[in-house]
Design a protein around this motif. Structure first.
Motif, PDB file in Angstrom:
ATOM      1  N   GLU A  85       2.836  12.709 -22.031  1.00 22.30           N
ATOM      2  CA  GLU A  85       1.960  12.312 -20.929  1.00 22.30           C
ATOM      3  C   GLU A  85       0.899  11.424 -21.574  1.00 22.30           C
ATOM      4  OE1 GLU A  85      -0.029  14.471 -17.135  1.00 22.30           O
ATOM      5  OE2 GLU A  85      -0.559  15.302 -19.088  1.00 22.30           O
ATOM      6  N   CYS A  86       1.244  10.148 -21.704  1.00 22.97           N
ATOM      7  CA  CYS A  86       0.377   9.223 -22.424  1.00 22.97           C
ATOM      8  C   CYS A  86       0.880   7.814 -22.115  1.00 22.97           C
ATOM      9  CB  CYS A  86       0.456   9.522 -23.923  1.00 22.97           C
ATOM     10  SG  CYS A  86      -0.821   8.732 -24.900  1.00 22.97           S
ATOM     11  N   THR A  87       0.412   7.238 -21.027  1.00 25.17           N
ATOM     12  CA  THR A  87       0.919   5.939 -20.602  1.00 25.17           C
ATOM     13  C   THR A  87       0.015   4.802 -21.068  1.00 25.17           C
ATOM     14  OG1 THR A  87      -0.263   5.910 -18.511  1.00 25.17           O
ATOM     15  CG2 THR A  87       1.905   6.967 -18.513  1.00 25.17           C
ATOM     16  N   LEU A  88       0.437   3.608 -20.754  1.00 28.24           N
ATOM     17  CA  LEU A  88      -0.273   2.395 -21.144  1.00 28.24           C
ATOM     18  C   LEU A  88      -1.724   2.383 -20.673  1.00 28.24           C
ATOM     19  CD1 LEU A  88      -0.055  -0.477 -22.338  1.00 28.24           C
ATOM     20  CD2 LEU A  88       0.712  -1.244 -20.093  1.00 28.24           C
ATOM     21  N   THR A  89      -1.975   2.943 -19.511  1.00 24.92           N
ATOM     22  CA  THR A  89      -3.329   2.893 -18.940  1.00 24.92           C
ATOM     23  C   THR A  89      -4.046   4.240 -18.969  1.00 24.92           C
ATOM     24  OG1 THR A  89      -2.567   3.399 -16.705  1.00 24.92           O
ATOM     25  CG2 THR A  89      -2.588   1.074 -17.366  1.00 24.92           C
ATOM     26  N   SER A  90      -3.599   5.163 -19.796  1.00 29.46           N
ATOM     27  CA  SER A  90      -4.133   6.522 -19.727  1.00 29.46           C
ATOM     28  C   SER A  90      -5.362   6.741 -20.598  1.00 29.46           C
ATOM     29  CB  SER A  90      -3.051   7.532 -20.122  1.00 29.46           C
ATOM     30  OG  SER A  90      -2.731   7.405 -21.489  1.00 29.46           O
ATOM     31  N   ILE A  91      -6.099   7.778 -20.211  1.00 29.26           N
ATOM     32  CA  ILE A  91      -7.263   8.230 -20.972  1.00 29.26           C
ATOM     33  C   ILE A  91      -7.118   9.734 -21.166  1.00 29.26           C
ATOM     34  CG2 ILE A  91      -9.758   8.533 -20.978  1.00 29.26           C
ATOM     35  CD1 ILE A  91      -9.912   6.049 -19.140  1.00 29.26           C
ATOM     36  N   THR A  92      -7.069  10.140 -22.418  1.00 28.05           N
ATOM     37  CA  THR A  92      -7.069  11.559 -22.758  1.00 28.05           C
ATOM     38  C   THR A  92      -8.463  11.871 -23.276  1.00 28.05           C
ATOM     39  OG1 THR A  92      -4.718  11.521 -23.322  1.00 28.05           O
ATOM     40  CG2 THR A  92      -6.007  13.366 -24.182  1.00 28.05           C
ATOM     41  N   SER A  93      -9.132  12.829 -22.652  1.00 27.78           N
ATOM     42  CA  SER A  93     -10.518  13.152 -23.008  1.00 27.78           C
ATOM     43  C   SER A  93     -10.607  14.518 -23.668  1.00 27.78           C
ATOM     44  CB  SER A  93     -11.404  13.151 -21.764  1.00 27.78           C
ATOM     45  OG  SER A  93     -11.400  11.876 -21.166  1.00 27.78           O
ATOM     46  N   PHE A  94     -11.335  14.575 -24.766  1.00 28.94           N
ATOM     47  CA  PHE A  94     -11.634  15.806 -25.475  1.00 28.94           C
ATOM     48  C   PHE A  94     -13.139  16.021 -25.323  1.00 28.94           C
ATOM     49  CE2 PHE A  94      -7.922  13.950 -27.409  1.00 28.94           C
ATOM     50  CZ  PHE A  94      -7.111  15.017 -27.758  1.00 28.94           C
ATOM     51  N   GLU A  95     -13.529  17.094 -24.648  1.00 31.27           N
ATOM     52  CA  GLU A  95     -14.950  17.360 -24.408  1.00 31.27           C
ATOM     53  C   GLU A  95     -15.403  18.511 -25.304  1.00 31.27           C
ATOM     54  OE1 GLU A  95     -17.868  18.847 -20.804  1.00 31.27           O
ATOM     55  OE2 GLU A  95     -15.886  18.068 -20.303  1.00 31.27           O
ATOM     56  N   PHE A  96     -16.505  18.280 -26.012  1.00 34.83           N
ATOM     57  CA  PHE A  96     -17.010  19.261 -26.964  1.00 34.83           C
ATOM     58  C   PHE A  96     -18.395  19.746 -26.565  1.00 34.83           C
ATOM     59  CE2 PHE A  96     -13.909  16.812 -29.259  1.00 34.83           C
ATOM     60  CZ  PHE A  96     -13.303  17.717 -30.103  1.00 34.83           C
ATOM     61  N   SER A  97     -18.695  20.973 -26.930  1.00 35.53           N
ATOM     62  CA  SER A  97     -20.042  21.523 -26.891  1.00 35.53           C
ATOM     63  C   SER A  97     -20.301  21.936 -28.329  1.00 35.53           C
ATOM     64  CB  SER A  97     -20.128  22.717 -25.951  1.00 35.53           C
ATOM     65  OG  SER A  97     -21.425  23.264 -25.987  1.00 35.53           O
ATOM     66  N   ASP A  98     -21.232  21.245 -28.969  1.00 37.10           N
ATOM     67  CA  ASP A  98     -21.412  21.363 -30.417  1.00 37.10           C
ATOM     68  C   ASP A  98     -20.073  21.008 -31.069  1.00 37.10           C
ATOM     69  OD1 ASP A  98     -24.150  22.089 -30.256  1.00 37.10           O
ATOM     70  OD2 ASP A  98     -23.548  24.143 -29.769  1.00 37.10           O
ATOM     71  N   ASP A  99     -19.513  21.899 -31.874  1.00 39.53           N
ATOM     72  CA  ASP A  99     -18.231  21.602 -32.522  1.00 39.53           C
ATOM     73  C   ASP A  99     -17.053  22.273 -31.827  1.00 39.53           C
ATOM     74  OD1 ASP A  99     -19.266  19.931 -34.453  1.00 39.53           O
ATOM     75  OD2 ASP A  99     -19.607  21.549 -35.887  1.00 39.53           O
ATOM     76  N   GLN A 100     -17.297  22.865 -30.670  1.00 35.28           N
ATOM     77  CA  GLN A 100     -16.256  23.606 -29.954  1.00 35.28           C
ATOM     78  C   GLN A 100     -15.640  22.748 -28.853  1.00 35.28           C
ATOM     79  OE1 GLN A 100     -15.282  26.837 -30.636  1.00 35.28           O
ATOM     80  NE2 GLN A 100     -13.699  26.607 -29.093  1.00 35.28           N
ATOM     81  N   LEU A 101     -14.307  22.606 -28.864  1.00 34.09           N
ATOM     82  CA  LEU A 101     -13.600  21.914 -27.786  1.00 34.09           C
ATOM     83  C   LEU A 101     -13.669  22.793 -26.547  1.00 34.09           C
ATOM     84  CD1 LEU A 101     -11.737  19.545 -26.865  1.00 34.09           C
ATOM     85  CD2 LEU A 101      -9.809  20.966 -27.570  1.00 34.09           C
ATOM     86  N   VAL A 102     -14.239  22.258 -25.460  1.00 32.00           N
ATOM     87  CA  VAL A 102     -14.405  23.048 -24.238  1.00 32.00           C
ATOM     88  C   VAL A 102     -13.544  22.546 -23.084  1.00 32.00           C
ATOM     89  CG1 VAL A 102     -16.708  23.889 -24.827  1.00 32.00           C
ATOM     90  CG2 VAL A 102     -16.471  21.750 -23.551  1.00 32.00           C
ATOM     91  N   ASN A 103     -13.055  21.322 -23.176  1.00 34.56           N
ATOM     92  CA  ASN A 103     -12.218  20.793 -22.100  1.00 34.56           C
ATOM     93  C   ASN A 103     -11.342  19.662 -22.632  1.00 34.56           C
ATOM     94  OD1 ASN A 103     -11.298  20.631 -19.403  1.00 34.56           O
ATOM     95  ND2 ASN A 103     -12.674  18.921 -19.004  1.00 34.56           N
TER      96      ASN A 103
END
Length: 123
Positions: A85-103
């Motif tokens: 799931e990674c197309t030409l126009t895609s955005i994959t977002s990794f959201e962090f709080s401090d050093d912890q991945l939260v979303n």
């Protein structure tokens, strides 16, 4: 009893199709480590410059993003490239709080452009 011969080209296919290792040789785990390090360094620099809530954009090929996403979700790293799931126009977002991945989220803001794009699995 006749001796079974492998199909023509089977050795070549076996040589080039190693699902546990990418074709150019950088192991999946090293790609994840490289992407995580880049995210960590850029995130810290952005927070130092702009404070909490700073955002960073990292542009990469599909595979490093996809295996980093899989690692973050606790999935095995080797996979079927046709299922990414990674197309030409895609955005994959990794959201962090401090050093912890939260979303972790995925969006295709320009999905309407995909109809005219080449669809090559794993490209």
């Amino acid at each position: 009893m006749p001796h079974c011969q492998p199909p023509a080209g089977a050795a070549l296919l076996a040589l080039h199709h190693q699902p546990l290792k990418p074709s150019w040789g950088e192991p999946y785990s090293e790609q994840v480590d490289r992407m995580r390090l880049a995210m960590q360094e850029h995130r810290k620099a952005a927070v130092a410059e702009a404070g909490d809530g700073a955002e960073v954009v990292i542009v990469s090929h599909q595979l490093p993003i996809w295996v980093t996403r899989r690692a973050s979700q606790g999935q095995r790293l080797w996979h079927d490239p046709r299922q990414r799931e990674c197309t030409l126009t895609s955005i994959t977002s990794f959201e962090f709080s401090d050093d912890q991945l939260v979303n972790l989220s995925y969006h295709e803001p320009c999905a309407d452009l995909l109809a005219g794009a080449a669809n090559i699995p794993g490209a």
